[in-house]
Design an enzyme around this catalytic site. Structure first.
Site, PDB file in Angstrom:
ATOM      1  N   ASP A  59       0.825  -1.211   0.000  1.00 25.63           N
ATOM      2  CA  ASP A  59       0.000   0.000   0.000  1.00 25.63           C
ATOM      3  C   ASP A  59       0.859   1.262   0.000  1.00 25.63           C
ATOM      4  O   ASP A  59       1.964   1.265   0.560  1.00 25.63           O
ATOM      5  CB  ASP A  59      -0.911   0.030   1.221  1.00 25.63           C
ATOM      6  N   TYR A  87       6.219  -7.978   8.791  1.00 29.65           N
ATOM      7  CA  TYR A  87       6.002  -6.541   8.874  1.00 29.65           C
ATOM      8  C   TYR A  87       6.328  -6.040  10.277  1.00 29.65           C
ATOM      9  O   TYR A  87       6.186  -6.782  11.264  1.00 29.65           O
ATOM     10  CB  TYR A  87       4.533  -6.183   8.595  1.00 29.65           C
ATOM     11  N   ASP A 101      -6.788   2.498   8.638  1.00 30.55           N
ATOM     12  CA  ASP A 101      -5.448   3.068   8.762  1.00 30.55           C
ATOM     13  C   ASP A 101      -5.544   4.582   8.873  1.00 30.55           C
ATOM     14  O   ASP A 101      -6.643   5.155   8.939  1.00 30.55           O
ATOM     15  CB  ASP A 101      -4.551   2.647   7.592  1.00 30.55           C
ATOM     16  N   ARG A 192      -3.782  -4.208   8.735  1.00 29.63           N
ATOM     17  CA  ARG A 192      -4.679  -3.205   9.329  1.00 29.63           C
ATOM     18  C   ARG A 192      -5.918  -3.860   9.905  1.00 29.63           C
ATOM     19  O   ARG A 192      -6.456  -3.406  10.931  1.00 29.63           O
ATOM     20  CB  ARG A 192      -5.030  -2.111   8.318  1.00 29.63           C
TER      21      ARG A 192
END
Length: 320
Positions: A59, A87, A101, A192
């Site tokens: 993203d 991540y 987010d 998310r």
């Protein structure tokens, strides 16, 4: 590596920038604010590569590892699409947003009354196989249209939960309402959504404010390079940043063929596995393997099963 050489752009009279036949893998450290496709276009232009692709989107809000494939490496990009990802992320408790987010507007605010120990305890419940409902602001399609198009039009469509696997989840820092964590997860996981679900488990909601990808399969940020560094470099230095094609296949067992077997393999012929590998008990019943000629050149990927080595994807040109 070779370069094509059309002298001019059609009808313009200007010299045409030659495109190179380039094979390899670039470990790019993508910046925040840039889409994966835009990052690919910039890198492809810098390398003047004829053929390039990425191995799954990251993203614009996220930074970090984006492996880019050039030439023959594009044949193996699916292997990274299917790979586990790692991540580092920061979630902010107490606020839910429309997108999950920091890009979305706040839709709900609640008091954060939990302590660090409660956050740790809640996170442990999300390790293993879990079910996630994909977010409305995602590229998943319904009736041929991405979900985010429905969301932008104010519509909410029903989504089925999907099973994903959280292989590891650990807290890095806790400065409430912000919590930073590291997660290793299967393909298809929305970090998310993970943050939102942890927030709901704590009774206060949450959204993601930072996301950085540090690993894709066996590849890590350790050898990654930024677009700024590539822009400032000359061709030779840029080329030195390229990993060989088989960097995408490092977790596969390796098989080396002699000249005759290599020739047959490159013609798509199935080969008797027992004559090639003496001990393959550790491979299991079915195993994908990387195949080399006796000159150490990558020939491609094959499936080893039922006593046969069956070619799957072949490398036409030499790996970088």
């Amino acid at each position: 590596m070779t370069a094509s050489s059309s002298p001019t752009q059609a009808g313009s009279g200007r010299p045409k920038v030659p495109r190179r036949l380039l094979d390899g893998v670039l470990l790019l450290d993508k910046p925040v604010g840039l889409s994966s496709n835009d990052a690919l276009i910039r890198a492809k232009r810098l390398y003047r590569a004829k053929k390039a692709g990425h191995t799954g989107t990251l993203d614009p809000l996220a930074s970090g590892l984006l492996p880019l494939c050039f030439g023959e490496a594009t044949k193996f990009s699916q292997d990274l699409l299917d790979a586990d990802k790692t991540y580092e992320a920061t979630m902010r408790l107490g606020i839910r947003t429309a997108t999950g987010d920091a890009e979305g507007d706040a839709v709900e605010t609640r008091d954060v009354t939990c302590a660090e120990a409660a956050v740790r305890d809640a996170m442990t419940k999300f390790v293993g196989d879990i079910v996630q409902v994909p977010p409305m602001y995602s590229a998943l399609k319904r009736d041929g249209k991405p979900l985010y198009e429905y969301a932008r039009a104010g519509q909410v469509v029903e989504r089925e939960g999907r099973q994903v696997t959280i292989l590891a989840l650990e807290m890095i820092a806790c400065d409430l309402p912000d919590v930073t964590f590291r997660v290793t997860c299967s393909k298809g996981t929305y970090v998310r959504t993970l943050a939102e679900d942890i927030g709901e488990a704590l009774g206060c909601g949450a959204h993601l404010v930072m996301l950085r990808r540090t690993g894709v399969g066996a590849l890590t940020l350790e050898h990654a390079v930024t677009l700024d560094t590539l822009s400032d470099a000359d061709d030779a230095t840029r080329d030195a940043w390229l990993q060989p094609v088989d960097a995408l296949l490092s977790t596969f067992p390796a098989v080396t063929l002699d000249d005759e077997a290599s020739r047959r393999f490159m013609h798509g012929q199935r080969l008797p596995l027992n004559e090639l590998v003496a001990d393959r008990a550790q491979w299991g019943e079915v195993q994908r393997v990387r195949v080399y000629g006796d000159d150490a050149r990558l020939l491609g990927v094959a499936k080893a099963a039922n006593g046969v080595l069956a070619p799957e994807r072949l490398v036409v040109s030499a790996a970088t």
